[in-house]
Design a protein around this motif. Sequence first.
Motif, PDB file in Angstrom:
ATOM      1  N   GLY A  12      -0.124   2.802   6.547  1.00 63.56           N
ATOM      2  CA  GLY A  12      -0.130   3.575   5.314  1.00 63.56           C
ATOM      3  C   GLY A  12       0.257   2.713   4.139  1.00 63.56           C
ATOM      4  N   LEU A  13       0.815   3.358   3.127  1.00 71.11           N
ATOM      5  CA  LEU A  13       1.270   2.599   1.955  1.00 71.11           C
ATOM      6  C   LEU A  13       2.240   1.512   2.391  1.00 71.11           C
ATOM      7  CD1 LEU A  13       1.916   5.603  -0.448  1.00 71.11           C
ATOM      8  CD2 LEU A  13       0.008   3.986  -0.519  1.00 71.11           C
ATOM      9  N   GLY A  14       2.972   1.778   3.473  1.00 74.99           N
ATOM     10  CA  GLY A  14       3.924   0.797   3.987  1.00 74.99           C
ATOM     11  C   GLY A  14       3.247  -0.531   4.301  1.00 74.99           C
ATOM     12  N   ASN A  15       2.053  -0.475   4.855  1.00 73.78           N
ATOM     13  CA  ASN A  15       1.362  -1.717   5.240  1.00 73.78           C
ATOM     14  C   ASN A  15       0.681  -2.391   4.067  1.00 73.78           C
ATOM     15  OD1 ASN A  15       1.427   0.328   7.395  1.00 73.78           O
ATOM     16  ND2 ASN A  15       0.659  -1.346   8.634  1.00 73.78           N
ATOM     17  N   ILE A  16       0.082  -1.588   3.203  1.00 70.97           N
ATOM     18  CA  ILE A  16      -0.800  -2.179   2.200  1.00 70.97           C
ATOM     19  C   ILE A  16      -0.101  -2.344   0.856  1.00 70.97           C
ATOM     20  CG2 ILE A  16      -3.021  -1.893   1.023  1.00 70.97           C
ATOM     21  CD1 ILE A  16      -3.889  -0.407   3.607  1.00 70.97           C
ATOM     22  N   TRP A  17       0.823  -1.439   0.561  1.00 73.26           N
ATOM     23  CA  TRP A  17       1.526  -1.534  -0.721  1.00 73.26           C
ATOM     24  C   TRP A  17       2.872  -2.253  -0.543  1.00 73.26           C
ATOM     25  CZ3 TRP A  17       5.889   1.922  -1.668  1.00 73.26           C
ATOM     26  CH2 TRP A  17       6.439   1.798  -2.945  1.00 73.26           C
ATOM     27  N   LYS A  18       3.656  -1.815   0.460  1.00 75.52           N
ATOM     28  CA  LYS A  18       5.029  -2.311   0.542  1.00 75.52           C
ATOM     29  C   LYS A  18       5.154  -3.649   1.266  1.00 75.52           C
ATOM     30  CE  LYS A  18       9.586  -0.226   1.034  1.00 75.52           C
ATOM     31  NZ  LYS A  18      10.299   0.930   1.605  1.00 75.52           N
ATOM     32  N   PHE A  19       4.518  -3.764   2.423  1.00 71.92           N
ATOM     33  CA  PHE A  19       4.678  -4.988   3.210  1.00 71.92           C
ATOM     34  C   PHE A  19       4.319  -6.245   2.417  1.00 71.92           C
ATOM     35  CE2 PHE A  19       2.792  -8.177   6.070  1.00 71.92           C
ATOM     36  CZ  PHE A  19       3.939  -8.572   6.734  1.00 71.92           C
ATOM     37  N   PRO A  20       3.145  -6.286   1.757  1.00 72.42           N
ATOM     38  CA  PRO A  20       2.825  -7.514   1.017  1.00 72.42           C
ATOM     39  C   PRO A  20       3.864  -7.834  -0.059  1.00 72.42           C
ATOM     40  CG  PRO A  20       0.858  -6.204   1.305  1.00 72.42           C
ATOM     41  CD  PRO A  20       2.009  -5.353   1.766  1.00 72.42           C
ATOM     42  N   TYR A  21       4.366  -6.813  -0.769  1.00 70.47           N
ATOM     43  CA  TYR A  21       5.280  -7.175  -1.848  1.00 70.47           C
ATOM     44  C   TYR A  21       6.661  -7.573  -1.332  1.00 70.47           C
ATOM     45  CZ  TYR A  21       8.187  -2.948  -2.884  1.00 70.47           C
ATOM     46  OH  TYR A  21       9.097  -1.927  -2.857  1.00 70.47           O
ATOM     47  N   ILE A  22       7.138  -6.947  -0.256  1.00 74.11           N
ATOM     48  CA  ILE A  22       8.446  -7.422   0.229  1.00 74.11           C
ATOM     49  C   ILE A  22       8.307  -8.783   0.900  1.00 74.11           C
ATOM     50  CG2 ILE A  22       9.687  -5.219   0.380  1.00 74.11           C
ATOM     51  CD1 ILE A  22       9.137  -5.058   3.270  1.00 74.11           C
ATOM     52  N   ILE A  41      -7.076   6.238   1.681  1.00 70.75           N
ATOM     53  CA  ILE A  41      -7.292   6.656   3.072  1.00 70.75           C
ATOM     54  C   ILE A  41      -6.059   6.350   3.912  1.00 70.75           C
ATOM     55  CG2 ILE A  41      -8.576   6.117   5.182  1.00 70.75           C
ATOM     56  CD1 ILE A  41     -11.043   5.775   3.586  1.00 70.75           C
ATOM     57  N   ALA A  42      -5.507   5.166   3.721  1.00 72.06           N
ATOM     58  CA  ALA A  42      -4.324   4.778   4.496  1.00 72.06           C
ATOM     59  C   ALA A  42      -3.186   5.760   4.227  1.00 72.06           C
ATOM     60  CB  ALA A  42      -3.904   3.356   4.143  1.00 72.06           C
TER      61      ALA A  42
END
Length: 461
Positions: free
Chosen positions: A24-34, A315-316
């Motif tokens: 979800g957002l965790g993979n595509i939004w959050k993971f890359p930025y952290i 979608i994610a």
Amino acid sequence: MENKRESWGSKTGFILAAAGSAIGLGNIWKFPYIAGENGGASFIIVYLICIAVIGLPVLIAEILIGRTTQRDPVGAFRKLSNSKFWASVGGMGIVGGFLILSFYAVIAGWALGYIVEALKGSFFNFTEPTSSANYFNDLVGNIFWNLGYFILFMLITAVIVWAGIRKGIERGSKIMMPILFFLLIILMIRGLTLEGAENGMKFLWDPDWSKIGPQSVLIALGHAFFTLSLGMGAMLTYGSYMSKKTSVPNSALQIVFLDTLIALIAGIAIFTSVFAVGLDPAAGPGLIFHTLPSVFIKMPGGYIFSILFFVLLTIAALTSSISLLQVVVSYFVDERGWQRHRAVIVLALVISILGIPSALSFNVLADFKIFGLNFFAFVDFIASNILLPLGGLLISIFVAWVWGFDKALVNLREGAEKLFDNNPWVIKFWKIFLRFFAPVLIFLVLLHSIGILDKIINMFS
Ligand code: TRP
């Protein structure tokens, strides 16, 4: 008489739905930025260890509790322990579902709104590097834009859950997950073929251990929970619609594999692009909304790729938000005897109302602070940094010591006889990790979170 409970139509259906919840957002939004903020490759290694040592064992535990009891989180704990205390641990998960969805859908709404911006070609009006950040701030500063897309996203989520486990969640996941994989692969290839992509790859794969401290280990651990949808009964709920013939350890492994793979591919797609146009990889939460649009402008075919990207992101988010709504719905259906359709309407409405102050945290309520955090950040903090680790801690203690390993193992064996007979060491690992590593490490994350809260409170007293 109990009504006949819903169930998944197939094993693949369950895996795709559960992977959809995790991805979800965790993979595509959050993971890359952290990862970007914590030094790239070295952080990714720590994160992978956390996923294997804690994420996987807790995921198996959650799915197993659900599959064994065939109940919502509250009913599941009550059935296995006959205790009010443990039932209330399930209740904490239901509260978590309300809270997480209320702010998750706000960001998902941005993703939805950005599809429209991408279609309009808005990014191509940007003239200076700061324009895209200003543009973003203008959009989220607009009450109607922010609230409108938030409500629209909640509506789509509710429609899918309304249609039921098989016809809504399972069917939706079977359609959306392949599209998600396909779009992400296209975006990765686009990133890799840009001039200068190798700098992004270097950032992702060359460890810089100087950036890793206790802080980043704790961030990695906390994220392992969030990204696998652990700690509040979402995986437990999905597991409760599962047949006893489906192997829990094998399913968990597949879910973890898919979730990790997608996070890494998203990292490649995003960092090759960001480095190719020479932008800052450590831009923080705005990485996707500020930085990427400026990347798209400069990339050949950027118009199309910008649309694909925000469709992917939406979608994610959607395959995750339906799992959050389903947790809450399952409780009111299983424990309170509500009819499913009524539960979906009422609960989606309640969550939409709860989410309003989160959506307004970026405009009219920007100055309204609780412990120094705006409403959105406060709810996110309480849910992701306190409720989830606490839930995960209690779930591992529950299986290891309250329900008891022997009973858990008898149930785990069902559907996984081959694994038990051929690779008994897998089971031993699960036991050791769940009993010792998981509780101890999660406890540390929790202390860390409470420490932050403490600092914030001190700041204001
Ligand atoms: N795992 C999802 C993501 O990475 C978010 C999510 C869905 C979630 N359900 C959850 C997080 C339950 C915690 C608990 O975006």
